[in-house]
Design an enzyme around this catalytic site. Sequence first.
Site, PDB file in Angstrom:
ATOM      1  N   LEU A  65       0.007   9.380   8.501  1.00 28.73           N
ATOM      2  CA  LEU A  65       0.894   9.307   9.652  1.00 28.73           C
ATOM      3  C   LEU A  65       0.756   7.597   9.470  1.00 28.73           C
ATOM      4  O   LEU A  65      -0.467   6.221   9.334  1.00 28.73           O
ATOM      5  CB  LEU A  65       0.369   9.800  11.113  1.00 28.73           C
ATOM      6  CG  LEU A  65       0.828  11.072  10.686  1.00 28.73           C
ATOM      7  CD1 LEU A  65       0.314  11.283  11.794  1.00 28.73           C
ATOM      8  CD2 LEU A  65       2.380  11.809  10.897  1.00 28.73           C
ATOM      9  N   PRO A  66       1.795   6.542  10.106  1.00 26.89           N
ATOM     10  CA  PRO A  66       2.511   5.227  10.089  1.00 26.89           C
ATOM     11  C   PRO A  66       0.810   4.413  10.669  1.00 26.89           C
ATOM     12  O   PRO A  66       0.583   3.723  10.137  1.00 26.89           O
ATOM     13  CB  PRO A  66       3.410   5.182  10.400  1.00 26.89           C
ATOM     14  CG  PRO A  66       4.107   6.155  10.916  1.00 26.89           C
ATOM     15  CD  PRO A  66       3.302   7.074  10.366  1.00 26.89           C
ATOM     16  N   THR A  94      -4.362   4.660   7.768  1.00 24.00           N
ATOM     17  CA  THR A  94      -4.864   3.391   8.422  1.00 24.00           C
ATOM     18  C   THR A  94      -4.379   3.036  10.135  1.00 24.00           C
ATOM     19  O   THR A  94      -3.632   3.117   9.931  1.00 24.00           O
ATOM     20  CB  THR A  94      -4.544   2.458   7.289  1.00 24.00           C
ATOM     21  OG1 THR A  94      -4.820   2.769   5.894  1.00 24.00           O
ATOM     22  CG2 THR A  94      -5.754   1.178   7.781  1.00 24.00           C
ATOM     23  N   LYS A 169     -11.998   0.480   5.902  1.00 19.54           N
ATOM     24  CA  LYS A 169     -10.855   0.726   5.222  1.00 19.54           C
ATOM     25  C   LYS A 169     -10.087  -0.772   6.012  1.00 19.54           C
ATOM     26  O   LYS A 169      -8.939  -2.181   4.985  1.00 19.54           O
ATOM     27  CB  LYS A 169      -9.583   1.277   5.450  1.00 19.54           C
ATOM     28  CG  LYS A 169      -8.305   1.493   5.365  1.00 19.54           C
ATOM     29  CD  LYS A 169      -7.958   1.182   3.833  1.00 19.54           C
ATOM     30  CE  LYS A 169      -6.559   1.237   3.974  1.00 19.54           C
ATOM     31  NZ  LYS A 169      -5.969   1.214   1.960  1.00 19.54           N
ATOM     32  N   LYS A 244       0.312  -4.839   9.256  1.00 17.46           N
ATOM     33  CA  LYS A 244      -0.483  -3.439  10.780  1.00 17.46           C
ATOM     34  C   LYS A 244      -1.527  -3.827  10.402  1.00 17.46           C
ATOM     35  O   LYS A 244      -2.283  -4.264  11.255  1.00 17.46           O
ATOM     36  CB  LYS A 244       0.371  -2.348  10.507  1.00 17.46           C
ATOM     37  CG  LYS A 244      -0.576  -1.228  11.649  1.00 17.46           C
ATOM     38  CD  LYS A 244       0.120   0.184  10.650  1.00 17.46           C
ATOM     39  CE  LYS A 244      -1.315   0.155   9.518  1.00 17.46           C
ATOM     40  NZ  LYS A 244      -1.364   1.850   9.538  1.00 17.46           N
TER      41      LYS A 244
HETATM   42  P1  NAD Z   1       5.729   5.943   5.401  1.00 15.82           P
HETATM   43  O1  NAD Z   1       5.988   5.690   6.104  1.00 15.82           O
HETATM   44  O2  NAD Z   1       6.066   6.061   3.878  1.00 15.82           O
HETATM   45  O3  NAD Z   1       5.499   7.742   5.645  1.00 15.82           O
HETATM   46  C1  NAD Z   1       4.948   7.691   7.094  1.00 15.82           C
HETATM   47  C2  NAD Z   1       5.864   9.348   7.059  1.00 15.82           C
HETATM   48  O4  NAD Z   1       5.504   9.885   8.591  1.00 15.82           O
HETATM   49  C3  NAD Z   1       6.879   9.507   7.368  1.00 15.82           C
HETATM   50  O5  NAD Z   1       7.942  10.160   6.717  1.00 15.82           O
HETATM   51  C4  NAD Z   1       7.225   9.460   8.609  1.00 15.82           C
HETATM   52  O6  NAD Z   1       8.698  10.305   8.419  1.00 15.82           O
HETATM   53  C5  NAD Z   1       6.305  10.780   9.156  1.00 15.82           C
HETATM   54  N1  NAD Z   1       5.957  10.710  10.669  1.00 15.82           N
HETATM   55  C6  NAD Z   1       5.905   9.896  11.673  1.00 15.82           C
HETATM   56  N2  NAD Z   1       5.767  10.421  12.423  1.00 15.82           N
HETATM   57  C7  NAD Z   1       6.024  11.629  12.548  1.00 15.82           C
HETATM   58  C8  NAD Z   1       5.594  12.542  13.402  1.00 15.82           C
HETATM   59  N3  NAD Z   1       5.075  12.768  14.519  1.00 15.82           N
HETATM   60  N4  NAD Z   1       5.828  14.364  13.107  1.00 15.82           N
HETATM   61  C9  NAD Z   1       5.533  13.982  11.150  1.00 15.82           C
HETATM   62  N5  NAD Z   1       6.120  13.154  10.632  1.00 15.82           N
HETATM   63  C10 NAD Z   1       5.941  12.243  10.662  1.00 15.82           C
HETATM   64  O7  NAD Z   1       4.122   5.484   5.568  1.00 15.82           O
HETATM   65  P2  NAD Z   1       3.161   5.298   3.903  1.00 15.82           P
HETATM   66  O8  NAD Z   1       3.158   3.865   3.108  1.00 15.82           O
HETATM   67  O9  NAD Z   1       3.522   6.907   3.312  1.00 15.82           O
HETATM   68  O10 NAD Z   1       1.869   5.393   4.830  1.00 15.82           O
HETATM   69  C11 NAD Z   1       1.273   6.186   5.527  1.00 15.82           C
HETATM   70  C12 NAD Z   1      -0.406   5.675   6.657  1.00 15.82           C
HETATM   71  O11 NAD Z   1      -1.070   5.612   5.184  1.00 15.82           O
HETATM   72  C13 NAD Z   1      -0.216   4.525   6.623  1.00 15.82           C
HETATM   73  O12 NAD Z   1      -0.837   4.602   7.770  1.00 15.82           O
HETATM   74  C14 NAD Z   1      -0.307   3.434   5.784  1.00 15.82           C
HETATM   75  O13 NAD Z   1      -1.501   2.135   6.214  1.00 15.82           O
HETATM   76  C15 NAD Z   1      -1.473   4.029   4.742  1.00 15.82           C
HETATM   77  N6  NAD Z   1      -1.346   3.397   3.433  1.00 15.82           N
HETATM   78  C16 NAD Z   1      -0.479   3.287   2.558  1.00 15.82           C
HETATM   79  C17 NAD Z   1      -0.453   2.871   1.438  1.00 15.82           C
HETATM   80  C18 NAD Z   1       0.688   2.537   0.575  1.00 15.82           C
HETATM   81  O14 NAD Z   1       0.191   2.141  -0.263  1.00 15.82           O
HETATM   82  N7  NAD Z   1       1.669   3.176   0.548  1.00 15.82           N
HETATM   83  C19 NAD Z   1      -2.171   3.320   0.849  1.00 15.82           C
HETATM   84  C20 NAD Z   1      -2.698   3.369   1.210  1.00 15.82           C
HETATM   85  C21 NAD Z   1      -2.675   3.548   2.551  1.00 15.82           C
END
Ligand code: NAD
Length: 301
Positions: A65-66, A94, A169, A244
């Site tokens: 999740l975000p 994260t 992280k 963030k």
């Molecule tokens: P994203 O915004 O693409 O995905 C998050 C998903 O969570 C969305 O699809 C959203 O609809 C869903 N969501 C939010 N609230 C929800 C709920 N209550 N119930 C169900 N679904 C819900 O973000 P991302 O890029 O996939 O990143 C996710 C996490 O991973 C973050 O914490 C980010 O910091 C971390 N991260 C991302 C990357 C990257 O390269 N994108 C790399 C490492 C870590």
Amino acid sequence: MTRIAFIGLGNMGGGMAANQARAGHEVRAFDLSAAALEKAVAAGCLASGSAVEAVRDADAVITMLPAGHHVRAVYAGEIMPNAKPGALFIDCSTIDVESARAVAADVTRAGFRFADAPVSGGTTGAEAGTLAFMVGCAEADFAAVEALIGPMARTTIRAGDHGAGQAAKICNNMVLGATMIATCEAFALAEKLGLDPERFFEIASKSSGQSWSLTSYCPWPGPVLAAPSNRNYEGGFATAMMLKDLKLAQEAAARAGAATPLGAQAEGLYALFDRLGGGGKDFSAILELFRGNAPIPAKTT
Ligand code: NAD
């Protein structure tokens, strides 16, 4: 076969859930976004109508999740009251160390096992199943956590007890934010000096300027085909997410009394780029700020 509830199927979670399905697990997927859910189903997951439906009878729950408030809300409101006793919970988002420790305390008190297991490796690693996981969990739970993470990982390291994965992280991403900015500044300077950026890449990637930001995620379009720079900085790791993480690092540094002046500079520059309209673009698009092109031009195709 393990029955896994997978909640959060965005840029990262989508590929990670697909790898669990490919490994033969029953993956009950849920996301607030119907498009994300459809994609996961096309990749072999089973659609759930809610997080509550997904976690019922699941042996394990994985969340991606975000931010911290999403994680706290989903665990308290949907996962904990409905999960099978003794289920294993792994949060790969994260988030801040305090939220991770608070969720861990609540769920372990209720009889569940928990790991904070944030990842490194980006969307390419999520799709390929080659992420690096940094895990905070009880020592006794690590073998089960590592086994469950297996189909999504190239490396899994236990950082320590609950919260230690998140601490690792945010320190890692502070390095990433700072090296990406340094790499972008260098490309912008190379361009101004009349040096061919592709030639600069060739030289720096074999010299002491080498880093992951340069050779795996090159912000200049061309040299690294899989990098978001080759798709107008779409997808990947959003600037808003990097901001963030840098804020999390600064908050943690302030609380711990640690001096992190480069991390603070990186946070300021990403905040500026976000305000100039770059928040939805991959974080390597900050190159455009140093080239004098921010706010960045809209996609032309
Ligand atoms: P994203 O915004 O693409 O995905 C998050 C998903 O969570 C969305 O699809 C959203 O609809 C869903 N969501 C939010 N609230 C929800 C709920 N209550 N119930 C169900 N679904 C819900 O973000 P991302 O890029 O996939 O990143 C996710 C996490 O991973 C973050 O914490 C980010 O910091 C971390 N991260 C991302 C990357 C990257 O390269 N994108 C790399 C490492 C870590």
